[in-house]
Scaffold this active site. Structure first.
Site, mmCIF file in Angstrom:
data_model
loop_
_atom_site.group_PDB
_atom_site.id
_atom_site.type_symbol
_atom_site.label_atom_id
_atom_site.label_comp_id
_atom_site.label_asym_id
_atom_site.label_seq_id
_atom_site.Cartn_x
_atom_site.Cartn_y
_atom_site.Cartn_z
ATOM 1 N N TYR A 12 0.827 -1.221 0.000
ATOM 2 C CA TYR A 12 0.000 0.000 0.000
ATOM 3 C C TYR A 12 0.863 1.274 0.000
ATOM 4 O O TYR A 12 0.807 2.072 -0.947
ATOM 5 C CB TYR A 12 -0.918 -0.062 1.224
ATOM 6 C CG TYR A 12 -1.733 1.167 1.502
ATOM 7 C CD1 TYR A 12 -2.321 1.897 0.479
ATOM 8 C CD2 TYR A 12 -1.928 1.588 2.817
ATOM 9 C CE1 TYR A 12 -3.087 3.018 0.753
ATOM 10 C CE2 TYR A 12 -2.698 2.703 3.104
ATOM 11 C CZ TYR A 12 -3.266 3.422 2.071
ATOM 12 O OH TYR A 12 -4.016 4.527 2.354
ATOM 13 N N ILE A 13 1.689 1.449 1.012
ATOM 14 C CA ILE A 13 2.453 2.701 1.081
ATOM 15 C C ILE A 13 3.609 2.663 0.078
ATOM 16 O O ILE A 13 3.910 3.659 -0.591
ATOM 17 C CB ILE A 13 2.953 2.954 2.521
ATOM 18 C CG1 ILE A 13 1.763 2.908 3.486
ATOM 19 C CG2 ILE A 13 3.644 4.321 2.621
ATOM 20 C CD1 ILE A 13 2.124 3.020 4.951
ATOM 21 N N ASN A 33 8.153 -9.720 -1.725
ATOM 22 C CA ASN A 33 7.843 -11.160 -1.810
ATOM 23 C C ASN A 33 6.381 -11.413 -2.188
ATOM 24 O O ASN A 33 5.944 -12.568 -2.261
ATOM 25 C CB ASN A 33 8.197 -11.889 -0.501
ATOM 26 C CG ASN A 33 7.327 -11.447 0.665
ATOM 27 O OD1 ASN A 33 6.380 -10.689 0.491
ATOM 28 N ND2 ASN A 33 7.653 -11.925 1.858
ATOM 29 N N GLY A 37 1.588 -7.712 -0.912
ATOM 30 C CA GLY A 37 1.572 -6.726 -2.002
ATOM 31 C C GLY A 37 0.979 -7.330 -3.271
ATOM 32 O O GLY A 37 0.583 -8.496 -3.302
ATOM 33 N N PHE A 73 9.771 -0.712 3.433
ATOM 34 C CA PHE A 73 8.356 -0.830 3.835
ATOM 35 C C PHE A 73 7.948 -2.283 4.059
ATOM 36 O O PHE A 73 6.788 -2.545 4.366
ATOM 37 C CB PHE A 73 7.441 -0.294 2.717
ATOM 38 C CG PHE A 73 7.669 1.141 2.354
ATOM 39 C CD1 PHE A 73 6.920 2.152 2.936
ATOM 40 C CD2 PHE A 73 8.624 1.490 1.413
ATOM 41 C CE1 PHE A 73 7.122 3.475 2.595
ATOM 42 C CE2 PHE A 73 8.838 2.818 1.060
ATOM 43 C CZ PHE A 73 8.085 3.813 1.651
ATOM 44 N N ALA A 75 7.186 -5.187 5.721
ATOM 45 C CA ALA A 75 7.010 -5.639 7.104
ATOM 46 C C ALA A 75 5.596 -6.157 7.303
ATOM 47 O O ALA A 75 4.689 -5.846 6.529
ATOM 48 C CB ALA A 75 7.256 -4.481 8.065
ATOM 49 N N SER A 77 2.349 -5.701 9.591
ATOM 50 C CA SER A 77 1.953 -4.432 10.221
ATOM 51 C C SER A 77 0.578 -4.446 10.882
ATOM 52 O O SER A 77 -0.043 -3.397 11.014
ATOM 53 C CB SER A 77 2.000 -3.315 9.169
ATOM 54 O OG SER A 77 1.068 -3.606 8.153
ATOM 55 N N TYR A 141 3.942 -5.941 17.369
ATOM 56 C CA TYR A 141 4.201 -5.143 16.167
ATOM 57 C C TYR A 141 5.031 -3.906 16.535
ATOM 58 O O TYR A 141 6.102 -3.656 15.966
ATOM 59 C CB TYR A 141 2.875 -4.739 15.503
ATOM 60 C CG TYR A 141 3.029 -3.681 14.444
ATOM 61 C CD1 TYR A 141 3.924 -3.858 13.396
ATOM 62 C CD2 TYR A 141 2.284 -2.499 14.493
ATOM 63 C CE1 TYR A 141 4.075 -2.877 12.417
ATOM 64 C CE2 TYR A 141 2.422 -1.527 13.523
ATOM 65 C CZ TYR A 141 3.319 -1.717 12.487
ATOM 66 O OH TYR A 141 3.470 -0.742 11.536
ATOM 67 N N PHE A 169 1.392 7.588 11.727
ATOM 68 C CA PHE A 169 0.192 7.347 12.494
ATOM 69 C C PHE A 169 -0.727 6.535 11.559
ATOM 70 O O PHE A 169 -0.270 5.512 11.069
ATOM 71 C CB PHE A 169 -0.305 8.670 13.097
ATOM 72 C CG PHE A 169 0.561 9.001 14.328
ATOM 73 C CD1 PHE A 169 1.939 9.143 14.209
ATOM 74 C CD2 PHE A 169 0.022 9.035 15.587
ATOM 75 C CE1 PHE A 169 2.758 9.324 15.335
ATOM 76 C CE2 PHE A 169 0.823 9.232 16.720
ATOM 77 C CZ PHE A 169 2.184 9.379 16.585
#
Ligand code: UDP
Length: 329
Positions: A12-13, A33, A37, A73, A75, A77, A141, A169
């Site tokens: 996403y980010i 991987n 995603g 990014f 990870a 989450s 997390y 945030f």
């Protein structure tokens, strides 16, 4: 022009980051991987499929191309999942990060922007959370991200690694005009769930907890648009060009909205009703998380564009209403 490796760039980010950097004229390589995603979200730069736990794949990646900077990014989450399966979080988020840092070190890549999180702070002891707030995560997390931050600080002292940790945030919103948005296979985040319920896709929304010590009893969060997060990463990359050492900044809008505020705003934006039920509290959720981003604004010269909740939700709404084919999961 920088050559930038985006680990987790199919997510996403990360996908919004790839779009932002490409628009600025940088060259992007995505390493992912594809566990959470999407191949279809990699519309900017080359996709190299691989896992941070595969040290040999990382060596091949760094041997094949010279990167000026890395953005990380990749990870796990999800707070609730981390409470149920902490080993997965420490393995991916800590071991994976160390593997990446070792590969960077053996190929003399000395700059990294690291995705961190408000979850490193735990229960807030002030209305606005700034960088000096005590760091006492209440879930695995947050703990895994705080460990990675510590590793980056140690690496700055030992090896001269330059790093910027950006503590998001609540990342929100989408760029429907570029065909990217939030598309988790198993969606747990509030705004996508609210929009799916409005569209009759996800069943009735569950509001987790109505007895928190907040004005309406539901949790309060600080929603920040992904494009503004991408802007902060690009500024952090420039910052590392002139600043050695390990740095950290909190990124939010500085305004808190409750779960019920999000529901009301989504109803106004979509013109639809959001059916919902009160449910039990979710494990690991603090009552209120709102950022002070004064340092990012002052030092990085970060200027968020998406400062109001309604346009953030509207961008997500347009994406959910007409997602790219790959987003229909
Ligand atoms: N939330 C909710 N229903 C949902 C998803 C989330 O009530 O279907 C609440 C959640 O308990 C939290 C807030 O919305 O208080 C934001 O949760 P989200 O998972 O989006 O982000 P987090 O704050 O966990 O990073």
């Amino acid at each position: 022009m920088h050559d930038v490796l985006i680990c987790g760039g199919a997510g996403y980010i990360g996908s919004h980051m790839a779009q932002y950097l490409s628009e600025q004229g940088h060259r992007v390589t995505v390493f992912d991987n594809l566990s959470t995603g999407h191949r279809g979200a990699v519309a900017w730069g080359e996709l190299v499929e691989g896992d941070l736990l595969d040290a040999a794949a990382l060596q091949r990646l760094f041997a094949g191309r010279r990167f000026d900077a890395v953005m990380h990014f990749a990870a796990r989450s999800l707070v609730g999942e981390s409470v149920r399966d902490p080993y997965a979080y420490y393995t991916n988020n800590v071991t994976g990060t160390v593997n990446l840092l070792q590969a960077m070190r053996s190929h003399d890549v000395e700059r990294i922007v690291f995705s961190s999180t408000a979850a490193i702070f735990g229960e807030p002891c002030s209305a606005l959370i700034d960088e000096d707030h005590p760091k006492q995560p209440i879930n695995p997390y947050g703990a895994s991200k705080l460990m990675a931050e510590r590793i980056l600080a140690d690496a700055a002292a030992a090896y001269g690694l330059r790093s910027v940790c950006l503590r998001y945030f609540n990342a929100a919103g989408a760029l429907p005009q570029h065909g990217i948005g939030e598309a988790h296979v198993c969606e747990t985040h509030l705004i996508p769930n609210v929009l799916r319920s409005a569209l009759g896709q996800g069943g009735r929304l569950k509001v987790f907890g109505s007895d928190y010590e907040t004005p309406d009893g539901t949790c309060v969060r600080d929603y920040v648009h992904v494009q503004d997060l991408a802007q902060a990463h690009a500024l952090a990359m420039d910052y590392m060009d002139v600043q050695p050492g390990a740095h950290a900044f909190n990124l939010g809008n500085g305004q808190g909205f409750s779960v019920l505020d999000v529901i009301k705003t989504a109803e106004a934006v979509s013109g639809l009703r959001v059916p919902y039920d009160a449910a039990e509290r979710r494990a690991g959720d603090p009552a209120r998380l709102v950022a002070s981003s004064a340092r990012a604004r002052r030092v990085l010269k970060w200027q968020p564009v998406w400062t109001e909740l309604a346009p953030i939700i509207e961008s997500a709404w347009r994406w959910h209403n007409a997602p790219a084919a790959w987003g229909k999961v």
